[in-house]
Design a protein around this motif. Structure first.
Motif, PDB file in Angstrom:
ATOM      1  N   LYS A   1      45.917  45.205  83.289  1.00  5.59           N
ATOM      2  CA  LYS A   1      45.887  46.384  83.722  1.00  5.59           C
ATOM      3  C   LYS A   1      47.289  47.125  83.376  1.00  5.59           C
ATOM      4  N   ASN A   2      48.583  46.200  83.528  1.00  7.25           N
ATOM      5  CA  ASN A   2      49.839  46.858  83.468  1.00  7.25           C
ATOM      6  C   ASN A   2      50.058  46.558  82.092  1.00  7.25           C
ATOM      7  N   ALA A   3      49.545  47.249  81.070  1.00  8.23           N
ATOM      8  CA  ALA A   3      49.447  46.994  79.577  1.00  8.23           C
ATOM      9  C   ALA A   3      50.974  47.310  79.490  1.00  8.23           C
ATOM     10  N   ALA A   4      51.369  46.345  78.694  1.00  6.84           N
ATOM     11  CA  ALA A   4      52.966  46.644  78.105  1.00  6.84           C
ATOM     12  C   ALA A   4      53.058  47.733  77.160  1.00  6.84           C
ATOM     13  N   LEU A   5      51.777  47.939  76.499  1.00 13.24           N
ATOM     14  CA  LEU A   5      51.653  49.066  75.442  1.00 13.24           C
ATOM     15  C   LEU A   5      51.750  50.232  76.046  1.00 13.24           C
ATOM     16  N   GLN A   6      52.963  51.044  75.945  1.00  8.21           N
ATOM     17  CA  GLN A   6      53.026  52.394  76.336  1.00  8.21           C
ATOM     18  C   GLN A   6      53.264  53.331  75.390  1.00  8.21           C
TER      19      GLN A   6
ATOM     20  N   ASN B   1      55.784  58.927  72.552  1.00  7.87           N
ATOM     21  CA  ASN B   1      55.570  58.262  71.084  1.00  7.87           C
ATOM     22  C   ASN B   1      56.081  57.101  70.892  1.00  7.87           C
ATOM     23  N   ILE B   2      56.894  56.558  71.852  1.00  2.00           N
ATOM     24  CA  ILE B   2      57.457  55.399  71.336  1.00  2.00           C
ATOM     25  C   ILE B   2      56.928  54.143  71.825  1.00  2.00           C
ATOM     26  N   PHE B   3      56.238  53.204  70.998  1.00  4.93           N
ATOM     27  CA  PHE B   3      55.353  52.341  71.337  1.00  4.93           C
ATOM     28  C   PHE B   3      56.341  51.045  71.889  1.00  4.93           C
ATOM     29  N   THR B   4      55.935  50.398  72.939  1.00  3.46           N
ATOM     30  CA  THR B   4      56.733  49.172  73.438  1.00  3.46           C
ATOM     31  C   THR B   4      55.996  48.038  73.736  1.00  3.46           C
ATOM     32  N   CYS B   5      56.242  46.953  73.604  1.00  2.13           N
ATOM     33  CA  CYS B   5      55.542  45.566  74.017  1.00  2.13           C
ATOM     34  C   CYS B   5      56.528  44.728  74.551  1.00  2.13           C
ATOM     35  N   LYS B   6      55.897  43.623  75.144  1.00  5.37           N
ATOM     36  CA  LYS B   6      56.882  42.568  75.689  1.00  5.37           C
ATOM     37  C   LYS B   6      56.323  41.344  75.278  1.00  5.37           C
ATOM     38  N   LYS B   7      56.969  40.331  75.561  1.00  5.22           N
ATOM     39  CA  LYS B   7      56.950  38.925  75.368  1.00  5.22           C
ATOM     40  C   LYS B   7      55.556  38.367  75.771  1.00  5.22           C
ATOM     41  N   ASN B   8      54.837  37.660  74.939  1.00  3.12           N
ATOM     42  CA  ASN B   8      53.513  37.232  75.265  1.00  3.12           C
ATOM     43  C   ASN B   8      52.284  38.314  75.471  1.00  3.12           C
TER      44      ASN B   8
ATOM     45  N   VAL C   1      44.310  39.273  62.160  1.00  8.26           N
ATOM     46  CA  VAL C   1      44.626  38.138  62.880  1.00  8.26           C
ATOM     47  C   VAL C   1      45.078  38.751  64.460  1.00  8.26           C
ATOM     48  N   ARG C   2      44.875  37.472  65.245  1.00  3.89           N
ATOM     49  CA  ARG C   2      45.311  37.818  66.678  1.00  3.89           C
ATOM     50  C   ARG C   2      46.781  37.045  66.784  1.00  3.89           C
ATOM     51  N   VAL C   3      47.787  37.907  67.275  1.00  5.69           N
ATOM     52  CA  VAL C   3      49.107  37.388  67.430  1.00  5.69           C
ATOM     53  C   VAL C   3      49.545  37.489  68.993  1.00  5.69           C
ATOM     54  N   LYS C   4      50.657  36.606  69.190  1.00  3.76           N
ATOM     55  CA  LYS C   4      51.448  36.857  70.432  1.00  3.76           C
ATOM     56  C   LYS C   4      52.648  37.128  70.378  1.00  3.76           C
ATOM     57  N   ILE C   5      53.249  38.464  70.986  1.00  2.00           N
ATOM     58  CA  ILE C   5      54.614  38.534  70.870  1.00  2.00           C
ATOM     59  C   ILE C   5      55.490  37.625  71.234  1.00  2.00           C
TER      60      ILE C   5
ATOM     61  N   TYR D   1      58.796  40.218  66.573  1.00  2.00           N
ATOM     62  CA  TYR D   1      58.525  38.869  65.847  1.00  2.00           C
ATOM     63  C   TYR D   1      57.270  38.546  66.575  1.00  2.00           C
ATOM     64  N   ALA D   2      55.979  38.203  65.927  1.00  2.00           N
ATOM     65  CA  ALA D   2      54.861  37.597  66.535  1.00  2.00           C
ATOM     66  C   ALA D   2      54.461  36.562  66.131  1.00  2.00           C
TER      67      ALA D   2
END
Ligand code: SAH
Length: 499
Positions: free
Chosen positions: A13-18, A22-29, A65-69, A78-79
């Motif tokens: 629910k606390n999706a890292a995708l914000q 308009n700046i997309f971010t993500c985090k490890k895993n 593909v399914r990838v992990k950050i 890098y994923a």
């Protein structure tokens, strides 16, 4: 949020995708499902989410593909590839069982035909984007007949596995841990028999392998070079000692080992150039430095000659353990023939061959030119070039040692601006040519410039410079010298625009 499937496979629910500003971010895993749209310079797959770039090793254009950050930066991440949901039509099963772990081949999972297509596109993109060329078409890449077993030089590290057994093979990508493997599919097939023999000699005679951590032990690397035109093979052990124990036993065992035992067919891929291989030179190279540099300076011959002999066309070359020599013989012959065709020599021309190495292109062109001057920065390579010129009775050659960007402007200045060339060949390392050199080349007013490049980005930059100063690109012809890897060699002919 397209593509996002939560953290470590769970809905989060606390999706890292914000999408803040308009700046997309993500985090490890974080995990995503993405489409791979392109390949990066190191052959890694590239996919995008809202303009944010993901680099995915081992993924291919056309894969879903399914990838992990693994590592997230501001504009890219890098994923890790977790699953191929829909494979690309480019995919093929790698012929080598350790292709994925080994750092050598980046594209074995891509069909050879698509590797060549991708390499052509890579050059074309650079010409368009960096060179600003809109009207130049890159020719289809000339590929190898068999894109395996092509390397004529290999340096295998020697060490121990966790059980204390002597191992030799390859470094895993970007590390110094050895993957034990003796049947590399891009090396000359005689390598496997030689590696077996050297390992056996070390075990039987209790000769230790070098340990990088404590700088103890003897055998560091095994260097194997082959000369395709003659079948001659050189084996050189790089050692952390002044003498190799039981050297006579090594020589005996190597001379008895049958190089052709693995010829014919490895992993279903045919090779047909192993039958006539024979050991012509066995030597040791002493390197007692605590360094990552593989070779030391001193060589001792245990058997045969300190060099092996190869031919390119009619030109003969002596190759020592320390000499630079093109690693893919078959493609080098084709490439040099193209250089000769582009140079279009009539017999009265003065040629300057810049970045000449051991003078391979210089001597090849000296067969038809009035005079060839070579320039090279490595002094030993210049010594080799001069020796090779004598070996071929080519008195119409002269070699200069130094940086091309210093030597050529200096010679030009010394001549009071009168130094002219009919043809210039340029074969720089990946960083391309210095502007100071290109400027002098333009002043020397060659009718044609033949540019041999191993990096399309710097090639495009340098072509732009030359085309802004009176030259015109004729043909852009790539050659695949390094099948299964992401490297590409290109030959370009430029002509002086007299309009
Ligand atoms: N033309 C040769 C070698 C090409 S490799 C052949 O076909 O075999 C590029 C060469 O450029 C290497 O030998 C390298 O030592 C040399 N080199 C690198 N920087 C240089 C510089 N600034 N000036 C001259 N030579 C350079």
């Amino acid at each position: 949020m397209p593509g996002y499937i939560g953290q470590s496979g769970t809905e989060d629910k606390n999706a890292a995708l914000q999408s803040e500003n308009n700046i997309f971010t993500c985090k490890k895993n974080d995990e995503f499902i993405i489409d791979i749209e392109d390949l990066g310079t190191d052959g890694e797959g590239i996919g995008k989410i809202q303009g944010y770039t993901l680099f995915v090793k081992d993924a291919l254009t056309g894969d879903k593909v399914r990838v992990k950050i693994m590592k997230a930066k501001k504009k890219y991440a890098y994923a890790k590839l977790l699953e191929i949901i829909e494979p690309s039509e480019w995919r093929t099963e790698p012929a080598c069982p350790v292709a994925k772990q080994c750092g050598g081949c980046q594209l074995q999972h891509c069909s050879y035909e698509k590797q060549l297509e991708w390499k052509r596109k890579k050059i074309q993109d650079c010409l368009n984007r960096i060179g600003g060329f809109t009207d130049i078409q890159t020719e289809p890449v000339i590929g190898m007949d068999i894109p395996y077993y092509y390397r004529n030089k290999a340096q295998f590290p020697v060490g121990y596995d966790k059980d204390g057994n002597i191992v030799t093979g390859f470094y895993a990508g970007r590390t110094h841990s050895i993957i034990p493997f003796k049947n590399c599919l891009v090396q000359h097939p005689c390598s496997s028999a030689i590696l077996e023999t050297v390992t056996k000699y070390m075990e039987e005679n209790k000769v230790s392998a070098y340990n990088e951590t404590n700088h103890k032990g003897i055998v560091r690397h095994i260097l194997i070079r082959t000369a395709q035109a003659t079948g001659e093979v050189m084996v050189c052990l790089i050692i952390n000692a002044d003498k190799l124990p039981y050297a006579d036993k090594l020589v005996k065992m190597l001379l008895e080992c049958s190089l052709s035992q693995k010829s014919g067919n490895i992993n279903g891929i045919n090779n047909n150039f192993n039958e006539n291989s024979f050991i012509k030179s066995i030597c040791i190279n002493i390197n007692k430095e605590n360094t990552n540099v593989i070779l030391g300076n001193s060589i001792e011959v245990l058997y045969g000659t300190p060099y092996i002999t190869d031919y390119i066309g009619e030109v003969v070359y002596h190759i020592s353990p320390l000499s630079f020599y093109q690693v893919n013989y078959g493609q080098t012959v084709r490439l040099y023939e193209k250089v000769m065709e582009f140079a279009d020599l009539k017999g009265d021309e003065v040629v300057w061959d810049l970045y000449c190495g051991i003078g391979t292109i210089s001597l090849f062109l000296a067969q038809k030119a009035a005079k060839v001057c070579g320039v090279e920065i490595v002094p030993q390579a210049v010594d080799d070039a001069r020796e090779n010129a004598i070996l071929n009775n080519m008195e119409n050659t002269e070699f200069f040692n130094g940086a091309a960007e210093e030597i050529v402007p200096l010679q030009y200045e010394k001549s009071g601006g009168k130094l002219k060339a009919d043809i210039v060949t340029l074969d720089p390392p990946r960083k391309g040519c210095d502007e100071k050199l290109l400027n002098t080349v333009v002043n020397m007013q060659p009718a044609r410039i033949v540019y041999v490049s191993c990096d399309p980005a710097t090639l495009a930059r340098d072509l732009k410079y030359l085309c802004n100063r009176g030259y015109e690109v004729g043909k852009v012809q790539p050659y695949d010298m390094f099948g299964q890897s992401c490297h590409i060699e290109t030959v370009v002919i430029l002509s002086k625009n007299d309009k």
